[in-house]
Design an enzyme around this catalytic site. Structure first.
Site, PDB file in Angstrom:
ATOM      1  CB  THR A 157      -6.574  -5.396  -8.688  1.00  0.00           C
ATOM      2  OG1 THR A 157      -6.550  -5.822  -7.295  1.00  0.00           O
ATOM      3  CG2 THR A 157      -6.179  -3.948  -8.745  1.00  0.00           C
ATOM      4  NE  ARG A 185      -3.695  -6.148   1.790  1.00  0.00           N
ATOM      5  CZ  ARG A 185      -3.667  -5.897   0.626  1.00  0.00           C
ATOM      6  NH1 ARG A 185      -4.580  -5.596  -0.035  1.00  0.00           N
ATOM      7  NH2 ARG A 185      -2.523  -5.984  -0.258  1.00  0.00           N
ATOM      8  N   GLY A 187      -4.409  -2.123   0.713  1.00  0.00           N
ATOM      9  CA  GLY A 187      -3.055  -2.317  -0.224  1.00  0.00           C
ATOM     10  C   GLY A 187      -2.614  -1.042  -1.009  1.00  0.00           C
ATOM     11  CG  ASP A 188      -1.026  -1.587  -4.624  1.00  0.00           C
ATOM     12  OD1 ASP A 188      -1.717  -2.726  -4.377  1.00  0.00           O
ATOM     13  OD2 ASP A 188      -0.939  -1.383  -6.071  1.00  0.00           O
ATOM     14  CB  THR A 207      -2.453  -5.148 -10.687  1.00  0.00           C
ATOM     15  OG1 THR A 207      -2.724  -6.650 -10.429  1.00  0.00           O
ATOM     16  CG2 THR A 207      -1.705  -5.302 -12.216  1.00  0.00           C
ATOM     17  N   GLY A 208      -0.660  -6.077  -8.097  1.00  0.00           N
ATOM     18  CA  GLY A 208       0.313  -7.150  -7.630  1.00  0.00           C
ATOM     19  C   GLY A 208      -0.009  -6.964  -6.070  1.00  0.00           C
ATOM     20  N   GLY A 210       0.083  -5.360  -2.757  1.00  0.00           N
ATOM     21  CA  GLY A 210       0.196  -4.348  -2.445  1.00  0.00           C
ATOM     22  C   GLY A 210       1.229  -3.922  -1.241  1.00  0.00           C
TER      23      GLY A 210
HETATM   24  N1  ASP Z   1      -2.813  -4.633  -5.458  1.00  0.00           N
HETATM   25  C1  ASP Z   1      -4.168  -5.028  -4.713  1.00  0.00           C
HETATM   26  C2  ASP Z   1      -3.871  -5.090  -3.389  1.00  0.00           C
HETATM   27  O1  ASP Z   1      -2.609  -5.459  -2.988  1.00  0.00           O
HETATM   28  C3  ASP Z   1      -3.952  -6.725  -5.385  1.00  0.00           C
HETATM   29  C4  ASP Z   1      -3.919  -6.909  -6.934  1.00  0.00           C
HETATM   30  O2  ASP Z   1      -3.521  -6.269  -7.720  1.00  0.00           O
HETATM   31  O3  ASP Z   1      -4.192  -7.921  -7.389  1.00  0.00           O
HETATM   32  O4  ASP Z   1      -4.719  -4.912  -2.706  1.00  0.00           O
END
Ligand code: ASP
Length: 300
Positions: A157, A185, A187-188, A207-208, A210
């Site tokens: 991301t 789906r 995410g955040d 990032t991470g 979500g």
């Molecule tokens: N935050 C993103 C999600 O969960 C993924 C990522 O940051 O790598 O969609």
């Protein structure tokens, strides 16, 4: 006058060692592309859009044309742009076939009476955006990237925070989401306060996973810590600490405040990060968790 700054990330996670130079290369190019917009008199919002669109179009990061695919093999994209000077935002979720979802998000913020569109009907807004020539797609060709050669397993991301010389703050996030996600789906990344946040004090991009970031509204929390008097670096670290305490998860954040102080923190192995302060010559890049810690401690 505020010192203009941009801080860009290419996603936090367990990056393979051999992929890290590529991640650094593209966040660096994206930071320069965004900063040049500021030098030409563009706003923080303009710079954040261009920086993020670059990463979406480069085909090498998990956003736009290079995004991770869902379990049906389809790229469903999420993105958000936040204008801290007006506390406004635009978001898209689960859109398919859009090169630059960040520009669609900005169009939604600026040209519709709504904030957030999802799925098939978001594409009607996209068609409207193209027909009004609000933006043209930044095709990968202009960046000399051959889409055919893009490895199916790309990177992570993307997002950025920009402060312009008037002290206006903008933040973005854009993603294909987690690999092999269930169709539909989200995410955040397109959720205000989770994947990004900005107001007139602080901007944050996260990032991470979500599923975990949304539960603690990570970006909003980091900004709140700054509003309550914590410096940006400590606020970034506290945000990650909160996420770990509440969910045991892994994430990264980049942040900047209205005085152009910058912070970043991650508990993942790596998060390719580029920072420009004041002029393009003053650029720093790093990726490994330890290097991020060292860099930001030394540049408080
Ligand atoms: N935050 C993103 C999600 O969960 C993924 C990522 O940051 O790598 O969609």
């Amino acid at each position: 006058m505020t010192l203009p700054v941009i801080v860009v990330h290419g996603g936090a996670g367990s990056w393979k060692d051999e992929k890290i130079p590529m991640g650094i290369e593209f966040v660096k190019k994206a930071a320069i592309a965004g900063f040049e917009v500021l030098e030409r008199g563009g706003s923080a919002l303009d710079a954040a859009e261009v920086c993020t669109a670059f990463m979406e179009s480069c085909g090498k990061l998990n956003a736009g044309v290079g995004a991770a695919r869902n379990s049906d093999g389809i790229r469903e994209l999420d993105a958000m742009i936040v204008d801290g000077s007006t506390l406004d935002f635009g978001s898209v979720a689960a859109v398919v076939g859009v090169h630059n979802p960040i520009s669609l998000a900005r169009y939604i913020m600026e040209k519709t009476k709504h904030k957030f569109f999802a799925g098939t009907n978001a594409l009607r807004v996209y068609a409207q955006m193209l027909s009004e020539e609000y933006r043209t797609e930044k095709a990968p060709g202009i960046l000399n990237v051959n889409v055919e050669n893009i490895a199916p397993e790309t990177a992570d991301t993307v997002g950025c925070v920009v402060v312009d010389s008037q002290g206006r703050i903008a933040a973005t996030s854009s993603t294909g989401g987690v690999r092999n996600k269930m169709p539909g789906r989200v995410g955040d990344s397109p959720v205000m306060g989770a994947g990004a946040y900005a107001n007139d004090v602080c901007g944050v991009a996260a990032t991470g996973y979500g599923e975990h970031i949304m539960r603690v509204l990570l970006s909003r929390m980091v900004s709140l810590y700054v509003e309550q008097g914590t410096d940006v670096l400590d606020a970034s670290k506290r945000g990650i600490q909160l996420l770990v305490e509440k969910t045991g998860s892994e994430a990264g954040v980049v942040a900047a405040d209205v005085h152009a102080n910058i912070g970043a923190a991650t508990n993942a192995k790596a998060m390719p990060t580029a920072v420009i302060r004041g002029s393009v010559e003053n650029i720093s890049v790093m990726a490994l968790k330890e290097d991020i810690e060292t860099h930001f401690e030394q540049n408080l």
